[in-house]
Design a protein around this motif. Sequence first.
Motif, short mmCIF file in Angstrom:
data_model
loop_
_atom_site.label_atom_id
_atom_site.label_comp_id
_atom_site.label_asym_id
_atom_site.label_seq_id
_atom_site.Cartn_x
_atom_site.Cartn_y
_atom_site.Cartn_z
N ALA A 165 0.47 -1.16 -0.11
CA ALA A 165 0.10 -0.01 0.09
C ALA A 165 1.04 0.97 0.26
O ALA A 165 0.34 2.52 -0.64
CB ALA A 165 -1.06 -0.08 1.25
N ALA A 166 1.88 1.48 0.82
CA ALA A 166 3.23 2.35 0.99
C ALA A 166 3.29 2.44 -0.28
O ALA A 166 3.41 3.85 -0.91
CB ALA A 166 3.67 1.91 2.12
N MET A 167 3.52 1.23 -1.12
CA MET A 167 4.55 1.52 -2.03
C MET A 167 3.65 2.65 -3.53
O MET A 167 3.76 3.03 -4.36
CB MET A 167 4.79 0.29 -2.83
CG MET A 167 6.58 -0.30 -2.06
SD MET A 167 6.69 -1.82 -2.29
CE MET A 167 6.82 -2.14 -4.15
N ILE A 168 1.82 1.98 -3.77
CA ILE A 168 1.11 2.26 -4.96
C ILE A 168 0.92 4.14 -4.10
O ILE A 168 1.13 4.87 -5.29
CB ILE A 168 -0.49 1.84 -4.37
CG1 ILE A 168 0.58 -0.01 -5.14
CG2 ILE A 168 -1.17 1.89 -4.86
CD1 ILE A 168 -0.92 -0.92 -4.54
N LEU A 169 0.54 3.81 -2.74
CA LEU A 169 0.75 5.48 -2.73
C LEU A 169 1.51 6.20 -3.21
O LEU A 169 1.28 7.70 -3.91
CB LEU A 169 0.30 5.49 -0.86
CG LEU A 169 -1.09 4.78 -0.68
CD1 LEU A 169 -1.06 5.03 0.78
CD2 LEU A 169 -2.09 5.93 -0.94
N LYS A 170 2.77 5.76 -3.10
CA LYS A 170 3.79 6.47 -3.82
C LYS A 170 3.62 6.57 -4.99
O LYS A 170 4.41 7.61 -5.49
CB LYS A 170 5.47 6.19 -3.06
CG LYS A 170 6.02 6.27 -1.84
CD LYS A 170 7.04 5.18 -1.80
CE LYS A 170 8.31 6.25 -2.11
NZ LYS A 170 9.45 5.81 -1.77
N THR A 171 3.62 5.56 -5.90
CA THR A 171 2.88 6.33 -7.92
C THR A 171 2.16 7.36 -7.49
O THR A 171 1.81 7.46 -9.14
CB THR A 171 2.94 5.02 -8.04
OG1 THR A 171 1.90 4.34 -7.83
CG2 THR A 171 3.90 3.78 -8.01
N MET A 172 1.34 7.17 -6.69
CA MET A 172 0.23 7.78 -7.23
C MET A 172 0.14 9.60 -5.88
O MET A 172 -0.45 10.12 -6.88
CB MET A 172 -1.76 7.39 -5.46
CG MET A 172 -1.94 6.03 -6.19
SD MET A 172 -3.23 5.89 -5.02
CE MET A 172 -3.69 4.47 -6.14
N GLY A 173 0.73 9.84 -5.78
CA GLY A 173 1.31 11.33 -5.90
C GLY A 173 1.74 12.02 -4.37
O GLY A 173 2.05 12.89 -4.13
#
Length: 331
Positions: A165-173
Amino acid sequence: MRETDERPAITDSTVRVDIKACGICGSDLALYNGRRDLSGEHYFGHEFSGVITEVGNGANGLKKGMRVASELVKGCGRCWFCRNGMQNYCKSLNDALLPGGFTEQTLVTNTDAYSFLSPIPDELDDITASILEPANCAYHVAMKANIQPGDSVLVIGLGAIGLVAAMILKTMGAGTVIGADRSKLRLEQVRKTGLLDVIDTSEPAWMEQVKEMTAKDGVDIVIEATGAPPVLKDAMAAARTGGKIVVPSVYFGGIDGFEPLPIMRKELTIIGSKGPAPQLKTDGTSAVVEKVVQMKDDLRKLISVYEYKDALQAFADARSGAAIKAVIQFS
């Protein structure tokens, strides 16, 4: 571990999958440890990749020889849950897997109204593809967070769901993204990956560290992914006024001395996030497959691979935290 000659017959509403790899989920550990009941829950081993060998009626375009991975892709669209945007509640996983991915073969429900399998592209290997289902769960968490560009995020609990989830949130800005855990072993593992800045919640001043790292009186978004009910109090303390807390944790038990007043005083938004849900692009294909391909090199840093003959060791390492994501390989 056992060998069996049982081979459930294929039906029009199922496909047969030769399993290549299957990850161990926290719910698998709960079933394995007896905290949940295998007689009533039949989705032991639901994080798998494999190859379709029989196709039933061929619904949803699935074909023999196709490489697939488990992921909730399609709900019926007609039940109350689907009509109200909660397709993750459309059908129980008890009805999806026969018997599940901790075996060399399984049947998987696949009908015009329901699908739990996504085709996977050639650039995604079988091991990394097995993380598609937990990545879907983590994507669901990220969508619930409704991230705004530059938002600060604290992820408490650095298991696979929290980390992905942390990794995905980083890709989302997301702006500053901080990982937090009290396990020295897990903190060291995450530091070695270089994926996140981490803090140790066993240290008395850890909350002050969060505020220093964000230059705010708390973070915009907290992901509470520990599975430990008392940590929800920490999440409420760490969130800024007007902040948001997303809870994908599977809790057992309650919270002694729970003080709910901050929910009102800080106008907190607390949102649950349950399991996988269809996350589709406008062309009808999985947005999560695309995200896993994008993050595949970093995702591999989370995975420890075990041959199926070493499955008991894989469960032991998943239980102790020695493996962030233990994946059992069948071929």
